[in-house]
Scaffold this active site. Structure first.
Site, short mmCIF file in Angstrom:
data_model
loop_
_atom_site.label_atom_id
_atom_site.label_comp_id
_atom_site.label_asym_id
_atom_site.label_seq_id
_atom_site.Cartn_x
_atom_site.Cartn_y
_atom_site.Cartn_z
N GLU A 169 -3.08 9.81 8.08
CA GLU A 169 -2.40 11.10 7.87
C GLU A 169 -3.40 12.23 7.70
O GLU A 169 -3.12 13.38 8.04
CB GLU A 169 -1.46 11.02 6.66
N MET A 198 -27.52 16.50 4.92
CA MET A 198 -27.54 17.69 4.08
C MET A 198 -27.80 17.34 2.62
O MET A 198 -28.55 18.02 1.92
CB MET A 198 -26.22 18.46 4.24
N PHE A 246 9.81 2.62 -4.86
CA PHE A 246 8.75 2.22 -3.94
C PHE A 246 8.32 3.41 -3.08
O PHE A 246 9.14 4.11 -2.51
CB PHE A 246 9.26 1.09 -3.03
N GLN A 247 7.04 3.64 -3.03
CA GLN A 247 6.43 4.74 -2.28
C GLN A 247 6.96 6.10 -2.71
O GLN A 247 7.01 7.04 -1.92
CB GLN A 247 6.58 4.55 -0.77
#
Ligand code: TPP
Lengths: 87, 548
Positions: B47, B461, B109-110
């Site tokens: 995502e 860096m 759930f979730q």
């Protein structure tokens, strides 16, 4: 640095997120809440929020940041001229 | 029509034809509707990749980027991309699935309170509580994302609402974001400062490109004869070959840009926000300058630097209002001499590839109107310093957040929005691995992004800072056990070549640019090469280090 307490008056839409958003911005921008009062106004279904904040920073900077919250309709520092939200 | 179909119809009405996302339980009804929808869905492989792709899409095309995710971990994976969009003012609409209304607040759930999580990283967020709210919410999201200072908006839709049948009619056409107002109150004061200035500098930020005011800014520069500098996000606004242009300012800015800003007596900040990477030690930044600040966001005025005059509102109009010939020939000449005296040097001993020269070669060889994205680190600063961009939409880099992992997915989004332009992702071996899974997206859709992987086998860096500021204590920055990047690309059926010697550069770049599909050019460079100049943190910009 001298800590100043200033009172802010907010007129906002009655949205479920607006109070949390206001508190998040106040904390993130370095101000502390000393007093908070919120009322749901019966007529227009909006919220009236009075909040006193403490900080060594100018309150104007906070007002501009709060002014960006979409659900806020009007905001002013108490005893100062009303500011319309244009941000 | 179901709530999910309604969402897709509304997206189409807002001009959306491509979205980036990843399915899961709480957003399955929306994915079911995508199955029949003309909207093209790009399956990213994380995502975060979808969010960065939406950012790249938006920045390269000046349209709204849309990303989708399921509830819980899907939604939390969007957060870094939203934070990037928030810092860099990118119009993105993120749609997340949520558990059904009956389960909200039950630790289902979730279930994750994505609204609570999103306050700090979105301009606005909306949880839908009735299907009838969908049209207004989507409309608001597009208006808010694109109006004023742009930014990301998140809409969270419980699963049962996506399934619900609605009979909402769609006749009203979508609202457009209002035009930004023009402020005229302080124009006279601003003009007075301009006329009085002997050594003015224009400090150009990303806001100019976002406001679509590039032409107005270029006309302003030509008319006033004012020397100018740009931020990382402003690059491309003034053409690099323009004699008024002194380069990027700030921590890795050019010597000419930083010295000119430190010497100026009037600084005109346009769509810029005095970021700490730009100002160095704030108390010593352009100390002799009066400041005019032109911006759309009132909250940026006097946030870090007290200004003399603020012009809020529409940059296009305000630049035109202020534009007038100025008597600054001597100063302009002084700045031009600094630009040539301190021009980049590309001679470099030995046979090994010098990244600045490599990136300049790519820049000189790429077709007009190519888009370059970067990851974060030394390669990012070298790209900003040594490549030239035709317009700000052509250089996409995570500015405010400096989020590693931005380069590849944002290039995917940029390429989807501009299929006919060349898109090049300049990455580092550390950053590349942060969203390396997006090679799967390149492969699946045969997206012809060209990846230039600048491999120093280090988190370069950070290693440079350890060398300079932490007594060469190289804690956790060695990546000499990197995977075989060519083999890795080949596993995704992506053509890849490694080079390590100067003499290979020109032909390798030509071959990469001529290749039709996706391509990985793996470039090995010395581990100890550094980015110069460098202004140490909390130091005035004239005190730049130029080499060890
Ligand atoms: C997500 C994230 N984590 C950590 C950092 C801190 N950081 C900044 S630059 C850098 C090293 C980047 O290494 P690489 O991608 O190989 O680029 P190089 O500097 O070597 O060109 C790190 C770890 C960051 N910017 N973003």
């Amino acid at each position: 640095m001298m800590q100043l307490v200033q009172q802010i008056q907010i007129q906002a839409k009655d949205s479920p997120v607006v109070l949390e958003r206001i508190l998040q911005v106040i904390r993130y921008r370095g101000y502390k809440v000393c007093h908070l009062n919120m009322n749901k106004s019966p007529k227009n279904k909006g919220l009236t929020i009075e909040v006193s904040v403490e900080s060594d920073k100018m309150v104007e900077n906070l007002i501009h940041q709060l002014g960006k919250i979409v659900d806020i309709e009007q905001i002013k520092v108490k005893d100062q001229a009303e500011q319309k939200i244009t941000a | 029509m179901t709530g999910a179909e309604l969402v897709l119809n509304l997206l189409q009405r807002h001009g959306v034809s491509e979205v980036f996302g990843y399915p899961g339980g709480a957003i399955m009804p929306l994915y079911d509707a995508i199955y029949d929808s003309p909207i093209k869905h790009y399956l990213c492989r994380h995502e975060q990749g979808a969010a960065f792709a939406a950012v790249g899409f938006a920045r390269a095309s000046r349209k709204v980027g849309v990303c989708l995710a399921t509830s819980g971990p899907g939604a939390t994976n969007l957060i870094t991309g939203l934070a990037d969009a928030m810092s860099d003012s990118v119009p993105v609409v993120a749609i997340t699935g949520q558990v059904a209304r009956g389960s909200l607040g039950s630790d289902a759930f979730q279930e994750v309170d994505i609204i609570g999580l999103s306050f700090a990283v979105t301009k606005h967020c909306i949880q839908i509580s009735e299907a009838s709210e969908i049209p207004q919410a989507i409309n608001d999201a597009f208006v808010i994302a694109q109006s004023g200072r742009m930014g990301p908006v998140l809409i969270d839709i419980p699963k049962d609402i996506q399934i619900e049948q609605t009979d909402i009619d769609l006749v009203s056409s979508p609202e457009k974001a209002p035009l930004n107002p023009v402020a005229c109150s302080q124009v006279t004061e601003a003009k007075k400062l301009l006329v009085e200035a002997k050594k003015p500098i224009l400090y150009v930020g990303g806001g100019v490109g976002m406001a679509g005011a590039v032409d107005e800014l270029r006309a302003f520069v030509a008319n006033t004869n004012i020397p100018c500098v740009e931020t990382l996000k402003g690059l491309g606004t003034v053409p690099a070959e323009d004699e008024h242009y002194l380069g990027m300012l700030g921590m890795h800015g050019t010597k000419a840009a930083n010295l000119a800003v430190q010497q100026c007596d009037l600084l005109i900040a346009v769509g810029a926000r005095f970021d700490d990477r730009v100002t160095g030690k704030l108390a010593e930044f352009a100390v002799n300058a009066k400041v005019i600040h032109m911006d759309i966001d009132k909250a940026e005025v006097n946030k870090r630097r007290q200004v003399d005059v603020a012009l809020l509102g529409n940059l296009k109009a305000n630049l035109n209002v202020l534009s007038m010939p100025l008597d600054v020939d001597l100063w302009q000449q002084h700045c031009r001499f600094m630009r040539s005296d301190y021009a980049w040097q590309y001679n470099h001993p030995g046979d090994n590839i010098f990244a600045p020269a490599l990136l300049k070669t790519i820049s000189d060889s790429m077709p007009a109107d190519s888009v370059v994205t970067t990851d974060v680190g030394q390669h990012q600063m070298w790209a900003a310093q040594h490549m030239a961009f035709d317009r700000p939409e052509n250089f996409l880099s995570s500015g405010g957040q400096g989020a590693m992992g931005f380069g590849l997915p944002s290039a995917i989004g940029a390429q989807v929005s501009r299929p006919n332009d060349t898109v090049i992702a300049v990455s580092g071996d550390g950053s590349f691995m942060m969203n390396v899974q997006e090679l799967g997206t390149l492969k699946r859709y045969n997206i012809p992004v060209k990846i230039v992987l600048v491999d120093n086998a280090r988190l370069g860096m950070v290693r440079q800072w350890q060398q300079l500021f932490f007594q060469e204590r190289y804690s956790e920055t060695d990546l000499s056990d990197n995977p075989d990047f060519v083999m890795l690309a080949k596993a995704f059926d992506i053509k890849a070549v490694t080079i390590s010697k100067k003499e290979q550069v020109q032909s390798a770049v030509e071959e990469m640019l001529a290749h039709e599909g996706p391509y990985l050019l793996h470039v090995q460079i010395d581990a100890l090469d550094n980015v110069w100049p460098l202004v140490p943190p909390e130091t005035a910009n004239e005190a730049m280090l130029e080499s060890t």
